[in-house]
Scaffold this motif. Structure first.
Motif, short mmCIF file in Angstrom:
data_model
loop_
_atom_site.label_atom_id
_atom_site.label_comp_id
_atom_site.label_asym_id
_atom_site.label_seq_id
_atom_site.Cartn_x
_atom_site.Cartn_y
_atom_site.Cartn_z
N THR A 231 30.94 24.82 59.34
CA THR A 231 30.72 23.64 59.98
C THR A 231 29.34 22.88 59.32
O THR A 231 29.19 21.86 59.75
N ARG A 232 28.88 23.31 58.22
CA ARG A 232 27.88 22.53 57.36
C ARG A 232 28.09 22.34 55.99
O ARG A 232 28.88 23.37 55.56
N ASN A 233 27.28 21.47 55.39
CA ASN A 233 27.67 21.55 54.01
C ASN A 233 26.67 22.57 53.30
O ASN A 233 25.38 22.98 53.62
N VAL A 234 27.46 23.46 52.31
CA VAL A 234 26.80 24.53 51.55
C VAL A 234 27.01 24.01 50.11
O VAL A 234 28.12 24.17 49.87
N ASP A 235 26.03 23.76 49.09
CA ASP A 235 26.33 23.37 47.90
C ASP A 235 26.47 24.71 46.98
O ASP A 235 27.14 24.60 46.07
N ALA A 236 25.82 25.88 47.56
CA ALA A 236 25.97 26.92 46.62
C ALA A 236 25.54 28.25 47.32
O ALA A 236 24.68 28.05 48.08
N VAL A 237 26.01 29.48 46.80
CA VAL A 237 25.09 30.57 47.20
C VAL A 237 24.73 31.15 45.98
O VAL A 237 25.17 31.09 44.79
N THR A 256 26.14 41.34 50.07
CA THR A 256 26.49 40.37 49.12
C THR A 256 27.85 40.23 49.15
O THR A 256 28.57 39.10 48.76
N TYR A 257 28.79 41.29 48.86
CA TYR A 257 30.20 41.18 48.63
C TYR A 257 31.01 40.25 49.85
O TYR A 257 31.67 39.54 49.63
N PRO A 258 30.59 40.57 51.23
CA PRO A 258 31.08 39.67 52.15
C PRO A 258 30.88 38.43 52.13
O PRO A 258 31.54 37.29 52.45
N LEU A 259 29.53 38.10 51.72
CA LEU A 259 28.99 36.52 51.62
C LEU A 259 30.03 36.03 50.46
O LEU A 259 30.15 35.04 50.47
N HIS A 266 35.76 29.16 51.29
CA HIS A 266 35.57 27.95 51.69
C HIS A 266 35.15 27.11 50.28
O HIS A 266 34.64 25.96 50.52
N GLY A 267 35.44 27.80 49.14
CA GLY A 267 35.30 26.83 47.91
C GLY A 267 33.78 26.71 47.56
O GLY A 267 33.49 25.52 46.66
N VAL A 268 32.97 27.41 48.15
CA VAL A 268 31.42 27.28 47.78
C VAL A 268 31.21 28.09 46.68
O VAL A 268 31.42 29.40 46.37
N PRO A 269 30.77 27.55 45.41
CA PRO A 269 30.30 28.38 44.12
C PRO A 269 29.30 29.45 44.52
O PRO A 269 28.43 29.12 45.50
N PHE A 270 29.68 30.69 44.08
CA PHE A 270 29.00 31.67 44.26
C PHE A 270 28.15 32.24 42.92
O PHE A 270 28.90 32.52 41.93
N TYR A 271 26.66 31.95 42.83
CA TYR A 271 26.06 32.38 41.42
C TYR A 271 25.36 33.66 41.74
O TYR A 271 24.69 33.78 42.79
N VAL A 272 25.36 34.46 40.59
CA VAL A 272 24.29 35.83 40.56
C VAL A 272 23.33 35.28 39.30
O VAL A 272 23.73 34.56 38.55
N SER A 337 35.59 38.61 39.90
CA SER A 337 36.45 37.60 40.38
C SER A 337 35.98 36.65 41.38
O SER A 337 36.43 35.48 41.70
N LEU A 338 34.97 37.01 42.00
CA LEU A 338 34.37 36.17 43.21
C LEU A 338 32.97 35.44 42.83
O LEU A 338 32.66 34.80 43.51
N ILE A 339 32.71 35.82 41.77
CA ILE A 339 31.57 35.18 41.09
C ILE A 339 31.65 33.87 40.25
O ILE A 339 32.58 34.01 39.09
N SER A 340 31.24 32.84 40.50
CA SER A 340 31.39 31.63 39.59
C SER A 340 30.75 31.59 38.34
O SER A 340 31.15 30.88 37.34
N GLY A 341 29.51 32.29 38.45
CA GLY A 341 29.04 32.45 37.16
C GLY A 341 27.46 33.13 37.34
O GLY A 341 26.84 33.28 38.39
N ILE A 342 26.94 33.72 36.22
CA ILE A 342 25.96 34.72 36.19
C ILE A 342 24.59 33.82 35.30
O ILE A 342 25.08 33.27 34.08
N ILE A 343 23.79 33.53 36.12
CA ILE A 343 22.77 32.43 35.56
C ILE A 343 21.76 33.57 34.75
O ILE A 343 21.29 34.42 35.29
N THR A 344 21.50 33.20 33.35
CA THR A 344 20.64 34.45 32.79
C THR A 344 19.75 33.48 32.12
O THR A 344 19.78 32.35 31.74
#
Ligand code: MRU
Length: 368
Positions: A231-237, A256-259, A266-272, A337-344
Motif C-alpha cells: 500500500t505504500r512506497n518502500v524504497d529499500a529494506v 529477517t527471512y520472511p521480510l 514486491h520488487g523492493v531491494p533488500f540489502y544487508v 538469492s533474496l539479497i540484492s546486495g551486501i554493503i561492506t
C-alpha cells in the motif's frame, strides 16, 4: 537535528561500563563489569547485544580476566576461559573471530615467552583497537551505502529490522548507520522499524535511537510489512547480519527471512549491511550456521524483561496460557538469492555469491 547517541560500551578506570539495553527505553542505566563472568552474564542476558557489540564486549572480558590473574594462566586455562566466553551466544561469528584474533597475537608455540603483563597489555590494546576499528568500518560502509541511492537528495522510505545502530556496535551502526548517513547526506528519510518480536529490539531500541536522532520513523509490528509494501512506497529494506556464509546466505534476527521474501515479492531491494567481521568463509552455506534457541518465556509473555530488582519493565504481559510451550529461535537465515546486495566497508557485493564475496575479501581471517 542530530544528537549524540549514548555509547553502549565504555572502558574507564580499568572497568567495563555497559549501557544496560534491557531497561531501554524506560531508563538509561549502566552496569559495571569487573570480571569475565560478569561479561559473560551481560552478553547472555542481552544487557549488551548486537554482533559487533558482543564481540567488543568479549574482548574487554579477556582484559578483565587477565587483569584479575595473579599469575600468568597456562595456555589451556586461558583457552578454557575463552571457550566459556564463546559459548555465551552462538550465532554471531564476530565474537569467535575476536577471540581468534586475540589468540593469534599470542600463538601457542611462543606463549611461554609472554609475561602476564604482555598478555594484559596486548589484550587491552586489542580491545581498544576493536572499538575504534568497528566505528571506522561502520562509517566507511555507510558511505558505500550512499551509492545505492544515487538520486540525491531524495525522499526515501526504508524498512529495517531489529537494532543495528549505535547500540549494537561501537557507534554509528551498520544498517542504521547507512540510514544515518543517508539523512546526513541530505536525503529525507523515513524509517519503518519492525518491532522485532519477541525481544522487541526494534520497538525498544531502534525506535529509541530514531527518536534520539530526530529521524522520522514509524514503528510497525513484524506482520504489517506485507500491508506496508502493498500500500505504500518502500524504497529499500536494510538489515544487519550475525553471520554471512561463503555463498552469501545471511543469519540475522528472527523475522529477517520472511521480510526478505515479502520484499522480493514486491520488487523492493533488500540489502544487508555488515563488516568483514560477519563473514564466515569456513562454512559454505547458511545451513551450517548454529541458531541460538532462547527461552520460550520470551514468546509467551513480555514479562521476561525485568530490571535489576526483578521488577517487570513492561506491563506484566502474559499472553499465553500457563504451561504453553513455545519455540524461540533467535535468528533465521536469509538465502543469498533474496539479497540484492551486501554493503561492506570495502564496497557493495552484488550479485551476492561466493565469487563476488571472495573478490572483495580475498584473504580473511576465517580462511586460517
Ligand atoms: O539478539 P541480538 O539483539 O543480539 O540480535 C542482533 C541482530 O540480529 C543484529 O541485526 C545483528 O547483530 C547486527 S548488529 C549490527
Amino acid at each position: 537535528m542530530q544528537k549524540s547517541v549514548l555509547k553502549p560500551i565504555l572502558w574507564s578506570d580499568e572497568k567495563l561500563i555497559l549501557l544496560d539495553q534491557r531497561v531501554l527505553p524506560g531508563s538509561t542505566s549502566y552496569l559495571t563489569a569487573t570480571t569475565m563472568e560478569e561479561v559473560i552474564h551481560a552478553i547472555r542476558e542481552m544487557a549488551v547485544r548486537g554482533a559487533p557489540a558482543i564481540a567488543i564486549t568479549g574482548a574487554f572480558g579477556i582484559v578483565l580476566y587477565l587483569n584479575g590473574c595473579s599469575a600468568k594462566p597456562s595456555y589451556s586455562e586461558l583457552n578454557k576461559k575463552l571457550t566459556d566466553l564463546l559459548d555465551s551466544r552462538p550465532t554471531a561469528v564476530n565474537l569467535r573471530l575476536a577471540i581468534e584474533e586475540f589468540l593469534s597475537r599470542f600463538p601457542e608455540n611462543s606463549y611461554s615467552q609472554a609475561t602476564l603483563s604482555d598478555l594484559q597489555k596486548g589484550a587491552k590494546e586489542f580491545a581498544l583497537f576493536m572499538l575504534k576499528e568497528d566505528l571506522d568500518n561502520n562509517l566507511t560502509l555507510s558511505k558505500h551505502g550512499l551509492s545505492l541511492f544515487p538520486n540525491s537528495p531524495s525522499v526515501l522510505h526504508i524498512v529495517t529490522h531489529c537494532n543495528t545502530g549505535a547500540l549494537a556496535t561501537a557507534g554509528h551502526g551498520t544498517a542504521l548507520g547507512v540510514i544515518r548517513s543517508l539523512r546526513d547526506a541530505g536525503h529525507s528519510v523515513t524509517v519503518y522499524a519492525d518491532e522485532t518480536r519477541p525481544y522487541l529490539q526494534g520497538a525498544r531500541l531502534t525506535a529509541w535511537e530514531m527518536k534520539e536522532e530526530g529521524i522520522p520513523a514509524f514503528l510497525i509490528t513484524d506482520n504489517m510489512v506485507g500491508w506496508l509494501m502493498s500500500t505504500r512506497n518502500v524504497d529499500a529494506v536494510i538489515v544487519g547480519a550475525d553471520r554471512i556464509a561463503s555463498n552469501g546466505d545471511t543469519a540475522n534476527k528472527i523475522g529477517t527471512y520472511p521480510l526478505a521474501i515479502v520484499a522480493k515479492h514486491h520488487g523492493v531491494p533488500f540489502y544487508v549491511a555488515a563488516t568483514e567481521k560477519s563473514l564466515d568463509f569456513r562454512i559454505s552455506d547458511g545451513s551450517q550456521i548454529p541458531i541460538e534457541m532462547r527461552n520460550g518465556s520470551e514468546v509467551t509473555s513480555f514479562s521476561f524483561l525485568k530490571d535489576e530488582n526483578g521488577k517487570s519493565l513492561l506491563n506484566e504481559g502474559v499472553i499465553a496460557p500457563a504451561g504453553m510451550e513455545a519455540l524461540n529461535p533467535s535468528f533465521d537465515v536469509t538465502p543469498a538469492s533474496l539479497i540484492s546486495g551486501i554493503i561492506t566497508e570495502r564496497g557493495i557485493v552484488s550479485p551476492v555469491n561466493e565469487s563476488n564475496l571472495r573478490n572483495l575479501f580475498p584473504k580473511t581471517a576465517r580462511d586460517r
